[in-house]
Motif scaffolding. Structure first.
Motif, PDB file in Angstrom:
ATOM      1  N   PHE A   1     107.122  88.503  82.861  1.00 40.24           N
ATOM      2  CA  PHE A   1     107.103  89.261  81.878  1.00 40.24           C
ATOM      3  C   PHE A   1     108.429  89.612  81.019  1.00 40.24           C
TER       4      PHE A   1
ATOM      5  N   ALA B   1     109.196  90.759  77.133  1.00 45.17           N
ATOM      6  CA  ALA B   1     109.371  91.994  76.880  1.00 45.17           C
ATOM      7  C   ALA B   1     110.926  92.039  76.294  1.00 45.17           C
TER       8      ALA B   1
ATOM      9  N   SER C   1     100.926  96.168  80.000  1.00 45.44           N
ATOM     10  CA  SER C   1     101.515  95.784  78.737  1.00 45.44           C
ATOM     11  C   SER C   1     100.532  95.573  77.694  1.00 45.44           C
TER      12      SER C   1
ATOM     13  N   ALA D   1     106.060  99.423  81.095  1.00 51.58           N
ATOM     14  CA  ALA D   1     105.248  98.629  81.956  1.00 51.58           C
ATOM     15  C   ALA D   1     106.124  98.397  83.033  1.00 51.58           C
TER      16      ALA D   1
END
Length: 381
Positions: free
Chosen positions: A227, A231, A349, A357
Motif C-alpha cells: 500500500f 498511498a 483503504s 488505513a
C-alpha cells in the motif's frame, strides 16, 4: 565474519531466490498465455508451501539436525531449478517445481535461523542473524534484477525467462557443497519432539507472544509493500516518485538497517526496542497523510521494520536453545500474517480511510513495542 559462518550466510543469500517468482511472473504469463490471476500462482505456490511445511520442517530438523535440513532444502531447490533449465516444462510442471522450491526454501528458513546460533561466536548470534537477513534481502533484490537482465543480455536471453535459472542453480549447488562440508555442533532436545510437544511451547506466554509478534510484523511489512505506492500517490506524490520513495526506499532501508545491526555491537534487546519504536513512529507519520510526514514515515518505517524479525527470533531462541528447531518452525509458520493482516488494511483503504488505513501496521507495532519492553523477552545476546 568467521569462515565457518560463510556457508550459512550463502544459504541465506539463496533464500532470496524464491522472491524472484514475482518479477518472473510477466515472462511466464506471456510464455503460457495466462491471465494475470493465473500468473500469480507462481508466488502462491511459494507461499502455500511455506504455510504447509514450516511446523513439520521444525520437527524434522529437531530429529535429523539443522545442517541436514539445510542440505536437504538446498538439494530440493537445486533440483526444482534444474528441471526448467533442461527443457521448457508445461505450466503444471512449472508450478510443481515452484512448489518444491517453496518447500525447500521453507526448510532453509526454518533451519537457517537457529543454525546461525550454532556457528556463531558467543554473543554474536543476534548480530549475525540480522546480517544474514540483510544478505537475504540482497539476494531477493539481486534475483529480481537478474530477472530483468534476462531480456537484455544475450548470455541469459537464449532461454528466455528461464535464462536466470542457470545462475540460480550454480549458487544453489555451491551452497549445497559448502554446507555439506561444514562441521556443526548443534544443540538438541533430549527427547525427540512431536507435534504436540511443539505446539505445547505456545503455553509459555513468551513464546506465544513471540509467534504472534512475528505474525503481526510480517503482516505489517506486507501492508507497507502493498500500500505504500498507492498511498503516497494519494498524498500528492507523482506515480514515479511514489514508487521510488515508497516501497523502493522502504526495502532499501530495510536492508541497510539489517546490515547495520549485523555490524554494530548493540544488544539484541536494544535493537528490538529501537526497531519497535521507530516502526511505530513511522506508521503514525504515514497516518497523517501529508507528503513530508509520509516521507519521514517511510524512512523511519524502513529502519524500524528492519530488525524486528532477527532480534525477536534471536531473543526467543536464546530462552530455549535446545528447542530452537521447533521454535523456528512455529515462528516461520507465523509468516502467514502476510496473508491476513493486509486484508484488513485493504478493506479500510476501500472504505476511503486514506492515510488512516496505516492504523493497521501502527497497531501491529504498538503490540511489538509493548513486547519489546516485556520482561519475558528481556534476554541478553
Amino acid at each position: 565474519m568467521r569462515l565457518r559462518t560463510f556457508p550459512v550466510f550463502l544459504a541465506f543469500l539463496v533464500m532470496g531466490i524464491a522472491d524472484a517468482m514475482g518479477p518472473m511472473a510477466d515472462g511466464v504469463r506471456a510464455q503460457y498465455h495466462l491471465s494475470h490471476a493465473a500468473a500469480t500462482l507462481l508466488t502462491f505456490s511459494v507461499f502455500i508451501a511455506f504455510a504447509a511445511f514450516s511446523v513439520p520442517a521444525g520437527l524434522l530438523a529437531a530429529r535429523i539436525g539443522r545442517k541436514r535440513m539445510l542440505v536437504l532444502g538446498l538439494g530440493m531447490n537445486a533440483a526444482a531449478i534444474l528441471v526448467p533449465i533442461l527443457a521448457l516444462p508445461s505450466f503444471g510442471v512449472l508450478l510443481g517445481c515452484i512448489f518444491v522450491l517453496g518447500a525447500g526454501t521453507t526448510f532453509l528458513q526454518v533451519a537457517g535461523n537457529p543454525i546461525m546460533r550454532d556457528v556463531s561466536a558467543p554473543g554474536a548470534y543476534p548480530r549475525n542473524l540480522a546480517l544474514a537477513q540483510g544478505i537475504k534481502g540482497l539476494g531477493s533484490a539481486s534475483s529480481a534484477y537478474l530477472v530483468g537482465l534476462v531480456a537484455i543480455l544475450p548470455v541469459f536471453s537464449i532461454l528466455g525467462w528461464r535464462g536466470v535459472f542457470p545462475v540460480f542453480f550454480v549458487l544453489m549447488a555451491l551452497a549445497l557443497v559448502l554446507m555439506a562440508g561444514l562441521k556443526v555442533e548443534e544443540s538438541q532436545a533430549e527427547v525427540p519432539p512431536s507435534l504436540a510437544s511443539s505446539l505445547a511451547l505456545l503455553k509459555d506466554p513468551a513464546f506465544l507472544f513471540a509467534v504472534l509478534g512475528i505474525f503481526l510484523y510480517v503482516g505489517a511489512e506486507v501492508c507497507m509493500a502493498r500500500f505504500l505506492k498507492p498511498a503516497l500517490a494519494g498524498f500528492g506524490w507523482s506515480e514515479d516518485r511514489a514508487a521510488l520513495l515508497g516501497p523502493t526506499l522502504f526495502f532499501a532501508l530495510l536492508t541497510v538497517g539489517r546490515l547495520a545491526a549485523g555490524l554494530l555491537p548493540f544488544s539484541a534487546r536494544a535493537w528490538f526496542r529501537l526497531s519497535a519504536g521507530l516502526g511505530l513512529i513511522g506508521a503514525l507519520c504515514l497516518m497523517a497523510g501529508t507528503p513530508r510526514l509520509s516521507l519521514a514515515g517511510v524512512i523511519l518505517g524502513g529502519l524500524g521494520f528492519a530488525n524486528i524479525w532477527p532480534m525477536l527470533f534471536a531473543l526467543t531462541v536464546e530462552r530455549r536453545p535446545e528447542r530452537a528447531s521447533e521454535l523456528s518452525g512455529l515462528m516461520c509458520m507465523a509468516i502467514s500474517g502476510g496473508a491476513g493482516v493486509p486484508l484488513l488494511m485493504g478493506r479500510l483503504s476501500d472504505l476511503g480511510f486514506g492515510g488512516l488505513a496505516f492504523a493497521v501496521p501502527a497497531a501491529c507495532f504498538l503490540f511489538l513495542a509493548g513486547l519489546a519492553f516485556r520482561p519475558a523477552v528481556r534476554a541478553e545476546a
